[in-house]
Design an enzyme around this catalytic site. Structure first.
Site, PDB file in Angstrom:
ATOM      1  CD  GLU A 168       0.875   2.127  -3.273  1.00 56.63           C
ATOM      2  OE1 GLU A 168       0.013   2.716  -3.340  1.00 56.63           O
ATOM      3  OE2 GLU A 168       0.987   0.767  -2.910  1.00 56.63           O
ATOM      4  CD  GLU A 366       2.573  -0.157   1.259  1.00 52.96           C
ATOM      5  OE1 GLU A 366       1.381  -0.358   0.802  1.00 52.96           O
ATOM      6  OE2 GLU A 366       3.184   0.979   1.203  1.00 52.96           O
TER       7      GLU A 366
END
Ligand code: BG6
Length: 467
Positions: A168, A366
């Site tokens: 991320e 995720e």
């Protein structure tokens, strides 16, 4: 009538974690401070219940016990990250042999248990020594990161077949340089752009470095892709969603998969006088940063509408100058976390990757449901997290549909294995298949943990057709 949702035999069932969120031993065995260790000492009140990263679930000492739990969950793969500040405490100099031993043993034990280690090089955890140089604002830190990656490939490149440069990468940009939620708490769009640019350059250099070694594995990046849905088809709403998509998704997705920034984004950056400092060879280097494998983190959609209220022209420029969040009436919520649940988003992402990004090999790296005070759902010592089972199953059903239509999605990892320390939210939101009692360090599978073990063993699950 019942239907069975069957997933491919070699589908990756697993979960994700990260060094800073699980290892603990923050001041042990030669590890130096990360920005989190430093910031926590300065401002503990910024962290939920003032819980910092020094202890967490103590993976550094308990990884053998935890690998046994991963096995119990039916995992065939597991992602964590290497801590740069543990491996090279001052960021650039000597390699910490205790860290080498720890990661070597961890990788070895995972593999011995039949669990493929997926290793990320950077999960929000800038070594403090590097932040003192300006972190990603400073190109010297890019050089240091490349050298750190080289050390990792030298040490573990033969054993690890799935590498990721960043988790991320937009999060440290937006939280650290726009929204005051991560250190260094800067609010400055231009500096945010510079940080994003250097991060992507660092990514490309490391991908290139890995490819030059001709190891047998793959290297990728993990991006939180948040589909942007406009409130309506009104051109102003559509434009708002398009800008949100450019800023939050395509800013990293396009260079990672296509090797270049979208022309429209480059123009937008120029129009708003936000251009980063670049060097002439950067474009060629970015083109070499195309990944072999993309990790997709998906939690919630982003719904937006055209901006109606005026912005304060004297205030700092923000992404929200160009759109406003839209709360769709009747949306399904995770009331415990305040995030919308929209299972179809996973299908929309995978379809977008299939249609516009060459159907790049990817996996869900995720997805998950954070819940506060989960003890209230405890019966006879086991958290009855049926809401989490519903959440995972709902997403997997849409993932399955995408697979049937040809998506190149190779697996599903939950965030996270065991309830973990989560930055300023600390232990507020619990996400694990395994419950952690922080005081006693006791670990216990939740109902969802037993459920996923069965899903993994049977390569899928059954549902009643009206679901
Ligand atoms: C993901 C991050 O975006 O969200 C994780 O990769 C993080 O590091 C997770 O822990 C959950 O965040 P939160 O704020 O709900 O605890």
């Amino acid at each position: 009538m019942m239907s069975f949702y069957r997933f491919p035999d070699h589908f990756w069932w697993g979960s994700a974690s990260s060094a800073a969120q699980s290892e603990g031993a923050a001041h042990e065995a030669g590890k130096a401070d990360t920005v989190w260790d430093y910031w926590y000492r300065q401002q503990p009140h910024r962290f939920f219940n003032a819980v910092g990263p020094e202890k967490t679930s103590d993976f550094y000492h308990r990884f053998e016990e935890d690998i046994a739990l991963l096995k119990q969950l039916g995992h065939n793969s597991f992602r964590t990250s290497i801590s740069w500040a543990r491996l090279i405490p001052d960021g650039v100099g000597e390699v910490n042999q205790q860290a080498v031993q720890f990661y070597r043993e961890l990788i070895h034990q995972l593999k011995s248990a039949g669990i493929e280690p997926f290793i990320c090089l950077y999960h929000f955890d800038m070594p403090w020594a590097m932040q003192q140089l300006g972190g990603w604002e400073n190109r010297a830190v890019v050089d240091a990161y490349v050298r750190y990656a080289q050390v990792c490939f030298d040490l573990f490149g033969e054993q690890v077949s799935h590498w990721f440069t960043f988790n991320e990468p937009i999060v440290p940009v937006e939280q650290g340089y726009l929204y005051d939620a991560h250190y260094p708490n800067v609010v400055d769009f231009k500096r945010a752009v510079q940080v994003a640019y250097h991060t992507m350059l660092a990514h490309a250099r490391v991908v290139n470095e890995y490819h030059q070694r001709q190891l047998t594995g793959q290297i990728g990046i993990i991006l939180n892709l948040t589909p942007s849905y406009p409130r309506s088809e009104h051109p102003a709403d559509v434009k708002a969603a398009r800008i949100a998509d450019l800023l939050f998704n395509r800013s990293f997705l396009d260079p990672a998969v296509l090797g270049q920034y979208p022309q429209e984004l480059a123009q937008w950056i120029q129009d708003h006088d936000l251009q980063p400092i670049t060097e002439p060879d950067d474009t060629a280097m970015l083109a070499l940063g195309k990944v072999d494998l993309l990790g997709v983190n998906y939690y919630q959609p982003r719904r937006v509408k055209a901006r109606l209220s005026a912005v304060n022209p004297e205030g700092p420029m923000m992404p929200e100058w160009f759109f406003e969040p839209y709360e769709m009436p009747g949306r399904k919520m995770n009331p415990y976390r305040g995030w919308e649940i929209y299972e179809k988003g996973i299908y929309d992402i995978l379809t977008n990757l299939r249609q516009n990004y060459g159907n790049i090999p990817c996996y869900i790296s995720e997805n998950g449901m954070g819940v506060e005070n989960e003890e209230r759902f405890m019966v006879d010592g086991e958290v009855q997290d049926d809401y989490r089972i519903d959440f995972i199953r709902g997403h997997l059903m849409w993932l399955h549909k995408a697979l049937e239509e040809g998506a190149n999605c190779l697996g599903y990892h939950l965030w996270t294995f065991i309830d973990c320390w989560s930055w300023t939210n600390a232990y507020k939101n619990r996400y694990g298949y395994v419950a952690l009692d922080l005081a006693t360090q006791q670990r216990r599978l939740k109902k969802s943990g037993h459920w996923i073990a069965q899903v993994s063993a049977e390569h899928g699950f059954q549902v009643e057709d009206h679901q």
